[in-house]
Design a protein around this motif. Structure first.
Motif, short mmCIF file in Angstrom:
data_model
loop_
_atom_site.label_atom_id
_atom_site.label_comp_id
_atom_site.label_asym_id
_atom_site.label_seq_id
_atom_site.Cartn_x
_atom_site.Cartn_y
_atom_site.Cartn_z
N ALA A 1 -1.96 -5.02 -2.72
CA ALA A 1 -2.08 -4.98 -1.26
C ALA A 1 -3.42 -5.57 -0.81
CB ALA A 1 -1.95 -3.54 -0.77
N VAL B 1 -5.88 -0.09 3.26
CA VAL B 1 -5.80 -0.14 1.79
C VAL B 1 -7.06 0.45 1.17
CG1 VAL B 1 -5.74 -1.68 -0.21
CG2 VAL B 1 -4.21 -2.10 1.74
N ALA C 1 0.83 -1.21 0.00
CA ALA C 1 0.00 0.00 0.00
C ALA C 1 0.86 1.25 0.00
CB ALA C 1 -0.93 0.00 1.22
N LEU D 1 -2.08 -0.71 -4.68
CA LEU D 1 -3.24 -0.98 -3.83
C LEU D 1 -3.95 -2.27 -4.20
CD1 LEU D 1 -4.74 2.62 -3.50
CD2 LEU D 1 -3.12 1.45 -1.99
#
Length: 339
Positions: free
Chosen positions: A19, A43, A11, A16
């Motif tokens: 993550a 996140v 993140a 993202l």
């Protein structure tokens, strides 16, 4: 490195999607892992998906009710959803659990600011700065709150301190430039806006819009100056062509000199950014073109000595004045509607 740490690391790198996948994979094995639930909430907070993020944060609170971070994340996500009273309560729980945690204080200051409690927000932001005086983001939060409270002296000091700690902070540089614009330091504002745009071209900061605001201000000043000059030239009309030429020449010389003085005060290589701002704002471009026409008419009066030509300048200036007023009203209504 644990699964939660891996998700947090991805993140921070801006990855993202990866993550989220890592956090969800870990939760498939242990759905009650508070660290993984908090990582997933973080996140989703960064991904601007507050509804999903809030569910993860609340699950983390249930799994670890005495941990500070889940309450903080829940408050931030509630704030994103516009549920400000609940957000304040959630983050207050976080600062109660960990009163000396700078991140909790920063989150509390932010949700208080979003809820409109600016005095409380500033007090908490001061605490965040005290807890971690070398943390640039703490000074930036204090600066934003002070700016919103119209405490420009404090805002300037806090933005300056942010930039001392983090010289590449484009947001702080941009917002300090906006502060300069508000106090009519136009050259400093242009310098700061151009620098902010160079620091982070992909930041999404409204650099061009604020550069347009500078140009609108200069256009207004030029309009007033041209009106005064046109009155002087018109007053000389009855004294004959020579007097008209002299008056028009002086008016044109003064106007060009002021424009040149303003240009010399600008930072190097700012011309391209100003041209880009001009192109991005069609009403502004039309206004500048109309003012340039006024200068051409004054030049024609100098050449021909025909004083009545100055009527064209008056007509154009009146039209530009009404046009600018209408544009301003339309834009203010549009901004109000967006709020």
């Amino acid at each position: 490195m644990t699964a939660a740490q891996q998700a947090e690391h991805l993140a921070e790198l801006g990855r993202l999607d990866e993550a989220e996948r890592r956090a969800r994979a870990g939760l498939a094995d242990d759905p009650q892992d508070a660290a993984l639930l908090a990582a997933l909430a973080h996140v989703l907070l960064r991904a601007q998906r507050p509804t999903e993020g809030l569910a993860a944060a609340q699950a983390a609170v249930t799994a670890a009710p005495d941990a500070e971070r889940p309450h903080r994340l829940a408050g931030l996500l509630l704030s994103q959803l516009g549920r400000h009273e609940e957000a304040v309560h959630a983050v207050y729980r976080a600062v109660t659990i960990a009163p000396d945690e700078p991140a909790a204080a920063l989150a509390y200051a932010l949700v208080l600011q979003r809820s409109g409690r600016l005095d409380d927000a500033q007090r908490v932001a001061w605490k965040a700065v005290t807890l971690d005086p070398e943390r640039a983001v703490a000074h930036l939060r204090l600066a934003d709150i002070a700016s919103e409270r119209r405490d420009r002296d404090l805002a300037r000091r806090a933005y300056t301190e942010t930039l001392r700690l983090d010289p590449a902070n484009a947001t702080a540089r941009h917002d300090l430039a906006v502060l300069d614009l508000q106090v009519h330091r136009s050259a400093d504002a242009v310098r700061g806006l151009v620098e902010a745009g160079r620091m982070d071209p992909a930041s999404g900061l409204p650099v061009l819009r604020n550069l347009s605001a500078v140009l609108w201000r200069w256009a207004w000043r030029l309009r007033i100056g041209l009106f005064v000059m046109a009155v002087i030239v018109g007053g000389a009309t009855g004294a004959g062509p020579t007097a008209v030429r002299v008056a028009a020449a002086l008016a044109l010389a003064v106007t060009v000199a002021v424009m040149g003085w303003t240009a010399r005060a600008l930072p190097d290589r700012s011309g391209r950014a100003l041209v880009a701002a001009l192109r991005s704002d069609v009403p502004l471009a039309l206004t500048v073109a109309a003012l340039a026409l006024c200068l051409v008419v004054l030049a024609a009066v100098v050449i021909t000595g025909v004083g009545p030509l100055v009527v064209v300048v008056w007509f154009v200036l009146v039209a530009v004045g009404w046009f600018s007023l209408i544009v301003g009203l339309v834009r203010r209504r549009a901004r109000a509607a967006r709020r």
